[in-house]
Design an enzyme around this catalytic site. Sequence first.
Site, PDB file in Angstrom:
ATOM      1  N   ILE A 194     -10.915   8.507  -2.332  1.00 58.03           N
ATOM      2  CA  ILE A 194     -11.105   7.972  -0.989  1.00 58.03           C
ATOM      3  C   ILE A 194     -10.891   9.103   0.020  1.00 58.03           C
ATOM      4  CG2 ILE A 194     -10.359   6.281   0.718  1.00 58.03           C
ATOM      5  CD1 ILE A 194     -11.522   4.986  -1.767  1.00 58.03           C
ATOM      6  N   LYS A 219       1.821   4.245 -10.803  1.00 64.39           N
ATOM      7  CA  LYS A 219       0.896   3.219 -10.328  1.00 64.39           C
ATOM      8  C   LYS A 219       0.594   2.208 -11.444  1.00 64.39           C
ATOM      9  CE  LYS A 219      -0.062   4.141  -5.999  1.00 64.39           C
ATOM     10  NZ  LYS A 219       0.344   3.181  -4.937  1.00 64.39           N
ATOM     11  N   ASN A 264       0.803  -1.218   0.000  1.00 66.69           N
ATOM     12  CA  ASN A 264       0.000   0.000   0.000  1.00 66.69           C
ATOM     13  C   ASN A 264       0.835   1.267   0.000  1.00 66.69           C
ATOM     14  OD1 ASN A 264      -2.535   1.679   0.693  1.00 66.69           O
ATOM     15  ND2 ASN A 264      -1.190   2.051   2.446  1.00 66.69           N
ATOM     16  N   TYR A 313       2.324  10.471 -11.139  1.00 67.16           N
ATOM     17  CA  TYR A 313       1.742   9.528 -10.176  1.00 67.16           C
ATOM     18  C   TYR A 313       0.996   8.392 -10.876  1.00 67.16           C
ATOM     19  CZ  TYR A 313      -1.522   7.720  -6.660  1.00 67.16           C
ATOM     20  OH  TYR A 313      -2.260   6.900  -5.861  1.00 67.16           O
ATOM     21  N   GLY A 314       0.093   8.725 -11.803  1.00 66.27           N
ATOM     22  CA  GLY A 314      -0.676   7.709 -12.508  1.00 66.27           C
ATOM     23  C   GLY A 314       0.201   6.714 -13.249  1.00 66.27           C
TER      24      GLY A 314
END
Length: 237
Positions: free
Chosen positions: A174, A145, A81, A141-142
């Site tokens: 979230i 990931k 995570n 970031y994308g």
Amino acid sequence: MTRTIVVTGGGTGIGKAVAARFAADGDRTVIIGRRADVLDQAAKEIGAAALAADLSDPGQVERVRAELAERFGTIDVLVNNAGGNVAGQGDVAEQWTANFRANVLTSVLPTEALRDLLNPQGRVVFISSIAALRGSGGSSYGPMKAALHPYAFDLAAALGPRGITVNVVAPGYIEDTEFFGDTLTGERRAALLAQTHTGRAGTPQDIAETVHWLASPGGAHVTAQIIQVNGGAERGR
């Protein structure tokens, strides 16, 4: 049977919720992260063990492996995570390198170090992002990931003969995490909610329940999958 669960980035937000879900079952749960004080507080709250380490550092990862091997011998579930959009100032190379270290190395290094400690019928779960599927507005970031997805597919093929499953959970927006810090405006939040079909933000518990199911007997034949948990938020919007 009591299992041994390892959750990286387990001091706050999604990681803490995932660790708490397993700890509530009575599983031996270890949370790993960079901030010892945050980890220690979270560990006390949820009944877990804390292990401070920078998982982008190969030397520290080897220390983590040695400690886990000595204390537990084997591992049943590894939840990767750790991460976040950490790119700040600097040139393009510096920004992309920062997110590579924070989101790729912090997952790949511990997985490679711990894969031989995984028990048969074990589970590996990577926490990705909706940004890996639809972009992240020009941020690195994308893409970082997204790099985890083919890695997870290859790992699933390699570990499948041992009965180990490998999956990716890709959350949408979230709430109650440190991801946005204090930068999220009311207008931006409303826009994110409008992208969903459910009309609400996700919670860390939503992700925790999904990860918990993947690690349960019910998820035994689910592997090499990307599970989107985003309330129906549409790609590209």
